[in-house]
Motif scaffolding. Structure first.
Motif: not given
Length: 243
Positions: A125, A129, A134, A139, A193, A197
């Motif tokens: 995450f 990011t 993301i 996050t 999750q 991802v």
């Protein structure tokens, strides 16, 4: 004079014996709190093991996590996606071995496996990011929840642990044993999750369409809701039980 000498010897002898009595009492206390592995039935002996196949797989997944994160930061999405897929498969493999192979399910594994998963997810995450895959608010929710879970886990361990307190006994799975039992919502959240991802990482690799990216955004919203809900369940202590 002789009587005084005998009394002095008796006092010195008692001072020499007293620490030994204390040591023996402490040793007997620890033996009462820590059951002998040999006395357990064969199917239960793996509970206190450290060297098991699932634990080794978890350790390998933890070791591979920084490499995957580095590849994402460097925008090497194809090898990062391949390694992440292998890491996900290893998670399924160690869980299957722990459930189906006698002597491979351990208390350490019940803690190490979610720690390895959370470390991998948190790393993905944060790095994704950074790479723009993301959004930052999502996050932040995921990382804050995981930090709170780790801190809460240590506090819960301290609560259920019987005195005397020491680092050796704190990390000894045989003393005041406790087990992490994921809730159904937590399992759903983990799947969401991992899916988020994997799909977000696959998007630049396979050049997803706008409609596919919109679906990933909706998946992100569902992930945020289940992350908060499952975090509240862990905070209430429902996922941790004393054995």
């Amino acid at each position: 004079m002789i009587a005084s000498t005998m009394m002095l010897r008796g006092v010195l002898r008692s001072h020499r014996i007293l620490p030994r009595h204390l040591m023996l009492s402490s040793r007997r206390f620890q033996e009462e709190k820590a059951p002998k592995v040999e006395s357990l039935p064969p199917e239960e002996r793996g509970r206190y093991k450290v060297a098991t196949i699932p634990n080794a797989i978890c350790a390998g997944r933890i070791a591979a996590t920084p490499l995957i994160g580095y590849l994402v930061v460097q925008h090497h999405f194809t090898p990062a996606f391949a390694l992440f897929t292998v890491a996900g498969a290893s998670d399924l493999l160690d869980g299957w071995i722990a459930r189906n192979v006698p002597g491979q399910k351990s208390l350490l594994g019940s803690v190490l496996d979610p720690v390895a998963d959370k470390l991998l997810i948190s790393t993905m995450f944060i790095t994704m990011t950074h790479a723009g895959l993301i959004p930052l608010p999502l996050t932040s929710i995921v990382i804050l929840r995981d930090v709170c879970l780790i801190a809460g886990g240590f506090y819960k361990r301290y609560q259920v642990m019987s005195p005397p307190y020491s680092l050796n006994r704190f990390f000894n799975p045989q003393v005041s044993s406790m087990q992490v039992v994921p809730t159904m919502m937590s399992k759903i959240n983990t799947v969401l999750q991992l899916s988020l991802v994997a799909l977000s990482l696959a998007s630049p690799v396979f050049d997803f369409s706008v409609a596919a990216n919109d679906a990933i955004f909706a998946l992100g919203c569902a992930t945020a809701v289940t992350t908060v809900y499952s975090g509240l369940q862990y905070a209430s202590g429902k996922a941790i039980k004393k054995l």
